[in-house]
Scaffold this motif. Structure first.
Motif, PDB file in Angstrom:
ATOM      1  N   PHE A   1       3.109   3.267  -6.423  1.00 38.02           N
ATOM      2  CA  PHE A   1       2.752   1.860  -6.573  1.00 38.02           C
ATOM      3  C   PHE A   1       3.992   0.978  -6.446  1.00 38.02           C
ATOM      4  CE2 PHE A   1      -0.288   4.205  -9.276  1.00 38.02           C
ATOM      5  CZ  PHE A   1      -1.489   3.810  -8.687  1.00 38.02           C
TER       6      PHE A   1
ATOM      7  N   TRP B   1       0.802  -1.222   0.000  1.00 37.74           N
ATOM      8  CA  TRP B   1       0.000   0.000   0.000  1.00 37.74           C
ATOM      9  C   TRP B   1       0.834   1.272   0.000  1.00 37.74           C
ATOM     10  CZ3 TRP B   1      -4.646  -0.567  -1.596  1.00 37.74           C
ATOM     11  CH2 TRP B   1      -5.346  -1.761  -1.344  1.00 37.74           C
TER      12      TRP B   1
ATOM     13  N   VAL C   1      -5.021  -2.588  -5.559  1.00 38.19           N
ATOM     14  CA  VAL C   1      -4.169  -1.438  -5.237  1.00 38.19           C
ATOM     15  C   VAL C   1      -4.393  -0.297  -6.233  1.00 38.19           C
ATOM     16  CG1 VAL C   1      -1.785  -0.645  -5.017  1.00 38.19           C
ATOM     17  CG2 VAL C   1      -2.429  -2.884  -4.123  1.00 38.19           C
TER      18      VAL C   1
ATOM     19  N   SER D   1       0.974   8.143  -3.135  1.00 36.54           N
ATOM     20  CA  SER D   1       0.179   7.647  -4.259  1.00 36.54           C
ATOM     21  C   SER D   1       1.025   6.772  -5.170  1.00 36.54           C
ATOM     22  CB  SER D   1      -0.406   8.824  -5.059  1.00 36.54           C
ATOM     23  OG  SER D   1      -1.373   9.523  -4.305  1.00 36.54           O
TER      24      SER D   1
ATOM     25  N   LYS E   1       1.681   3.396   2.338  1.00 34.46           N
ATOM     26  CA  LYS E   1       0.776   4.361   2.966  1.00 34.46           C
ATOM     27  C   LYS E   1       1.377   5.767   3.015  1.00 34.46           C
ATOM     28  CE  LYS E   1      -1.708   0.962   5.761  1.00 34.46           C
ATOM     29  NZ  LYS E   1      -2.096   0.546   7.126  1.00 34.46           N
TER      30      LYS E   1
ATOM     31  N   SER F   1      -7.929   1.284  -5.484  1.00 35.34           N
ATOM     32  CA  SER F   1      -8.006   1.956  -4.177  1.00 35.34           C
ATOM     33  C   SER F   1      -7.215   3.255  -4.165  1.00 35.34           C
ATOM     34  CB  SER F   1      -7.495   1.023  -3.081  1.00 35.34           C
ATOM     35  OG  SER F   1      -8.301  -0.128  -2.984  1.00 35.34           O
ATOM     36  N   LYS F   2      -5.999   3.226  -4.689  1.00 38.81           N
ATOM     37  CA  LYS F   2      -5.166   4.427  -4.686  1.00 38.81           C
ATOM     38  C   LYS F   2      -5.705   5.500  -5.638  1.00 38.81           C
ATOM     39  CE  LYS F   2      -0.686   2.898  -2.972  1.00 38.81           C
ATOM     40  NZ  LYS F   2      -0.302   4.099  -2.216  1.00 38.81           N
ATOM     41  N   THR F   3      -6.260   5.078  -6.753  1.00 39.59           N
ATOM     42  CA  THR F   3      -6.828   6.037  -7.701  1.00 39.59           C
ATOM     43  C   THR F   3      -8.025   6.754  -7.103  1.00 39.59           C
ATOM     44  OG1 THR F   3      -6.087   4.719  -9.592  1.00 39.59           O
ATOM     45  CG2 THR F   3      -7.857   6.298  -9.985  1.00 39.59           C
TER      46      THR F   3
END
Length: 325
Positions: A207, A200, A242, A205, A202, A245-247
């Protein structure tokens, strides 16, 4: 305004004619997939030599399909990077020759920026500010687009890009090349019963898909993968989880009006489905042929560059490691 686009960044030789940045008059592609499949991946020297053989016929084909002559063109747009140096040189050299012979303006296009502009060729109108998720074999970038040519890179891959991870995972599972479509097909009959990690990162943004690929490799090496379809579905889900969720998190944070999905991995059916299903705002996705490498997106991007007065000289060079910002 009619723009001829030329794309030779990797293993597709492509040419297209686009009018006013939105109307595709022709979009021709000569693929090298079968040629490189025997090696399990792209061989740069082979790719560049094949571009030399294909480039003139594919341009002539695009001109014929678009029903345009050299006198009908208003400019040439060509990919200058990122990509394979030898491949890029073929397209740029031919673009320069055409511009010199026909006295046409030239603009060099960033391949990643061109992927974004594939969305201007679809049956929808992008509205700024936008969040662009570019996912391909070499890139996984989240880009805030506040206007034409106005970009802020919010995150990018720290190791394997999504498409690269798919290719490597497919090789691990013996599914062949190219890996993305192979995993997409295999996953259809599988379940997500194999537990794989998510990175993630954290607070960012960015990857990272190297870890999930390695986790799959270890399971295969230990003989713990009994069903390839389940492994493909589980790996695909780990990557897409991933990405989606991040987008969506970035879209909420920056209060954008729409999300644009682009790049070769954008052709993945599960990714398209999950992003649309989970996003609270509209998601724009080009048709699959405009997601993978093509010249129509280059011509569309070139049109908006010409509109902004961005014309390059014939001394322009390729930039294999070119970035968005």
């Amino acid at each position: 305004m009619k723009v001829l686009g030329i794309e030779t960044s990797c293993d597709e030789t492509a040419a297209a004619v686009v009018e006013d940045g939105v109307k595709v008059l022709s979009n021709e592609i000569a693929s090298q997939v079968e040629l490189h499949a025997r090696y399990g991946g792209i061989v740069p020297e082979v790719a560049s030599r094949q571009h030399i053989l294909a480039i003139i016929p594919i341009i002539e084909q695009a001109m014929a399909k678009g029903r345009v002559s050299w006198h009908d063109l208003d400019g040439i747009a060509v990919t200058i990077g990122p990509g394979l140096a030898g491949s890029l040189l073929v397209g740029v050299s031919v673009a320069k020759a055409i511009c010199l012979a026909c006295e046409l303006p030239l603009t060099g296009v960033n391949h990643l920026e061109a992927h974004i502009y594939a969305n201007w060729l679809a049956d929808h109108k992008p509205l700024f500010p936008l969040l662009c998720l570019i996912v391909s074999g070499g890139h996984s970038d989240l880009v805030l687009m506040r206007g034409h040519g106005d970009y802020v890179v919010l995150g990018r891959t720290r190791d394997d890009a999504a498409g690269e991870a798919f290719d490597k995972a497919a090789r691990i599972m013996g599914l062949g090349y190219p890996g993305g479509p192979a995993i997409d097909r295999a996953a259809e009959s599988g379940t997500t019963s194999i537990e794989l990690p998510r990175s993630w990162l954290k607070g960012t943004s960015d990857f990272s898909f190297s870890g999930v690929k390695t986790a799959l490799l270890r399971l295969v090496e230990k003989g713990k993968v009994c069903n390839i379809a389940d492994a493909a579905a589980s790996f695909q889900e780990a990557v897409i989880d991933v990405l989606v969720s991040k987008t969506i998190a970035a879209a909420k944070q920056h209060r954008v009006r729409q999300i644009l999905l682009s790049g070769g991995v954008a052709a993945n059916r599960r990714l398209r489905q999950q992003l649309v299903a989970n996003s609270p705002i509209p998601v724009l996705i080009p048709e699959p042929i405009l997601c993978t490498d093509n010249a129509a997106m280059v011509a569309a991007c070139g049109y908006f560059r010409f509109q902004a007065g961005k014309v390059d000289g014939l001394d322009i060079d390729v930039v294999p490691s070119l970035k968005m910002a």
